[in-house]
Motif scaffolding. Structure first.
Motif, mmCIF file in Angstrom:
data_model
loop_
_atom_site.group_PDB
_atom_site.id
_atom_site.type_symbol
_atom_site.label_atom_id
_atom_site.label_comp_id
_atom_site.label_asym_id
_atom_site.label_seq_id
_atom_site.Cartn_x
_atom_site.Cartn_y
_atom_site.Cartn_z
ATOM 1 N N ALA A 68 -15.473 -29.928 -7.852
ATOM 2 C CA ALA A 68 -16.908 -29.673 -7.983
ATOM 3 C C ALA A 68 -17.676 -30.349 -6.852
ATOM 4 N N VAL A 71 -19.099 -28.572 -3.752
ATOM 5 C CA VAL A 71 -20.410 -27.914 -3.822
ATOM 6 C C VAL A 71 -21.482 -28.842 -3.261
ATOM 7 N N VAL A 72 -21.401 -30.120 -3.606
ATOM 8 C CA VAL A 72 -22.362 -31.100 -3.101
ATOM 9 C C VAL A 72 -22.197 -31.278 -1.598
ATOM 10 N N TYR A 75 -23.728 -28.563 0.363
ATOM 11 C CA TYR A 75 -25.189 -28.638 0.371
ATOM 12 C C TYR A 75 -25.680 -29.699 1.348
ATOM 13 N N VAL A 86 -26.956 -27.452 -7.151
ATOM 14 C CA VAL A 86 -25.949 -28.448 -6.800
ATOM 15 C C VAL A 86 -25.842 -29.521 -7.880
ATOM 16 N N HIS A 89 -23.948 -27.897 -10.871
ATOM 17 C CA HIS A 89 -22.565 -27.451 -10.732
ATOM 18 C C HIS A 89 -21.681 -28.379 -9.883
ATOM 19 N N GLY A 90 -22.269 -29.365 -9.199
ATOM 20 C CA GLY A 90 -21.499 -30.175 -8.273
ATOM 21 C C GLY A 90 -20.999 -31.492 -8.826
#
Length: 405
Positions: A68, A71-72, A75, A86, A89-90
């Motif tokens: 996960a 995702v961060v 970004y 973010v 979901h991150g």
């Protein structure tokens, strides 16, 4: 005694922390004694900013799902997605809901905006896709690894097709059944399909390693590093599920050890990038063996900090955090004969302490272990002082915290 202890205390700043260490470590681990307190997350954020600006640190890794966390990282490095998406979901463990984590991600994105790739900050989760109630299906990591290899190597070298993986994996709900944590009979981790998947995952990771010279030039280095992360995660999850199905008395010891082993492997990969700040519970980052008591009895295992420290030596530094009061959780003023109580008597709201000088100042005095009335807070073990490179002490942790603008 009070004067001797005061001389060991300094303002919580990067320069003070570095002054406790023989050299800049490749991995600086900042532990916390409880989760979810934005005051402690705010302190972490301030320290990370200073490490970036003064010491050249470029990565922060936190106790959250490693997959996960991509995702961060996307970004903060390139602006992919929105901050709200973010944060939702991150992160795992509900960490995305905390203001301190949101402020960290917001600041990292703003810092990176317009900078060349070599100067951008990076984010990493280093926990496995695990919750206390169970573990994720290995599908995401396993199929991502297979997809990467299928795109870059001779198809004849692949040990199986994507369809074979899908057939063996079956429905994800088989893997994520929360009943499996308490009852091994509900786990599919030792089924015939799981055993075959473990062999295939191993073959895929071996193929990735064997093709390294080709793969690092066939695509980006980041793509290759992500494939390595998928491989570590797929094999680690399959081992974790295997031990979830175990019925021996060592079951929980093996599960705890496997989780921290996955953490350690991820941290060692993070360390390859250069200097990094790591933030997690003291129990994961300490150099001493981890212990706890569960429904099946006492559990003892080597944690991530012990494993990484054994590999990195002096390039790994551990700074623990202790606190005085946590009033909204019923943790009141510490007894004066505890380490926390001695530090609570100092006038500053927070400070970093030379833990080895503190141990020397205490001399033959043996501080009593503090006992917490709340299970979510782990007091400092005074016997560990000599194995800690530094100690951050926060006098009072408020219920609410406002980030700096």
């Amino acid at each position: 005694m009070a004067t001797d202890i005061k001389h060991t205390a300094h303002a919580v700043e990067a320069a003070a922390v570095m002054g406790l260490l023989p050299a800049r470590p490749r991995m600086l681990a900042l532990g916390e004694p409880t989760h979810g307190e934005d005051a402690l997350l705010g302190l972490r954020n301030e320290l990370f900013r200073q490490l970036v600006e003064q010491e050249g640190y470029r990565t922060i890794a936190i106790e959250s799902d490693c997959v996960a966390g991509l995702v961060v990282d996307d970004y903060v490095t390139s602006g992919t997605g929105t901050l709200d998406e973010v944060m939702e979901h991150g992160f795992s463990h509900g960490w995305g809901a905390f203001a301190g984590n949101r402020e960290l991600v917001r600041w990292m994105r703003a810092h990176n905006d317009g900078r060349p790739a070599s100067e951008r900050l990076r984010f990493a989760g280093f926990d496995g896709p695990l919750e206390f109630t169970g573990a994720a299906s290995p599908r995401q990591a396993l199929t991502a690894l297979h997809g990467y290899l299928a795109a870059h190597v001779d198809p004849d070298l692949l040990p199986c097709t994507r369809e074979t993986l899908d057939r063996l994996l079956g429905a994800d709900g088989r893997w994520t059944d929360p009943a499996a944590m308490m009852d091994p009979a509900h786990s599919v981790g030792q089924s015939a399909e799981a055993r075959e998947l473990r062999l295939l995952a191993d073959d895929l990771v071996v193929l990735l390693d064997a093709q390294t010279p080709h793969l690092v030039t066939a695509a980006s280095r980041d793509d290759f590093d992500r494939a390595r992360l998928y491989g570590r995660t797929a094999t680690g999850l399959l081992r974790y599920h295997h031990w979830m199905a175990d019925t021996s008395p060592a079951r929980m010891t093996r599960l705890c050890a496997q989780r921290d082993l996955m953490m350690a492997h991820n941290l060692l990969a993070v360390a390859e990038r250069g200097p990094a700040l790591v933030h997690a519970h003291n129990g994961h980052l300490q150099r001493n063996k981890s212990t706890t008591r569960m429904w099946e009895g006492p559990v003892e295992w080597w944690g991530a900090g012990t494993l990484v420290s054994a590999r990195l030596g002096e390039e790994y530094a551990f700074v623990a955090t202790a606190l005085g009061t946590l009033p909204h959780q019923g943790v009141d003023t510490p007894p004066p004969d505890t380490v926390e109580g001695l530090l609570y008597a100092l006038p500053e709201d927070r400070h970093v302490v030379d833990s080895r000088r503190l141990a020397a100042a205490l001399g033959d005095m043996r501080p009593a272990p503090r006992v917490s009335p709340w299970f979510g807070y782990s007091p400092l073990d005074p016997a560990h002082l000599a194995d800690i490179d530094g100690l951050v002490f926060v006098k009072d942790v408020p219920r609410r915290w406002s980030p700096q603008k």
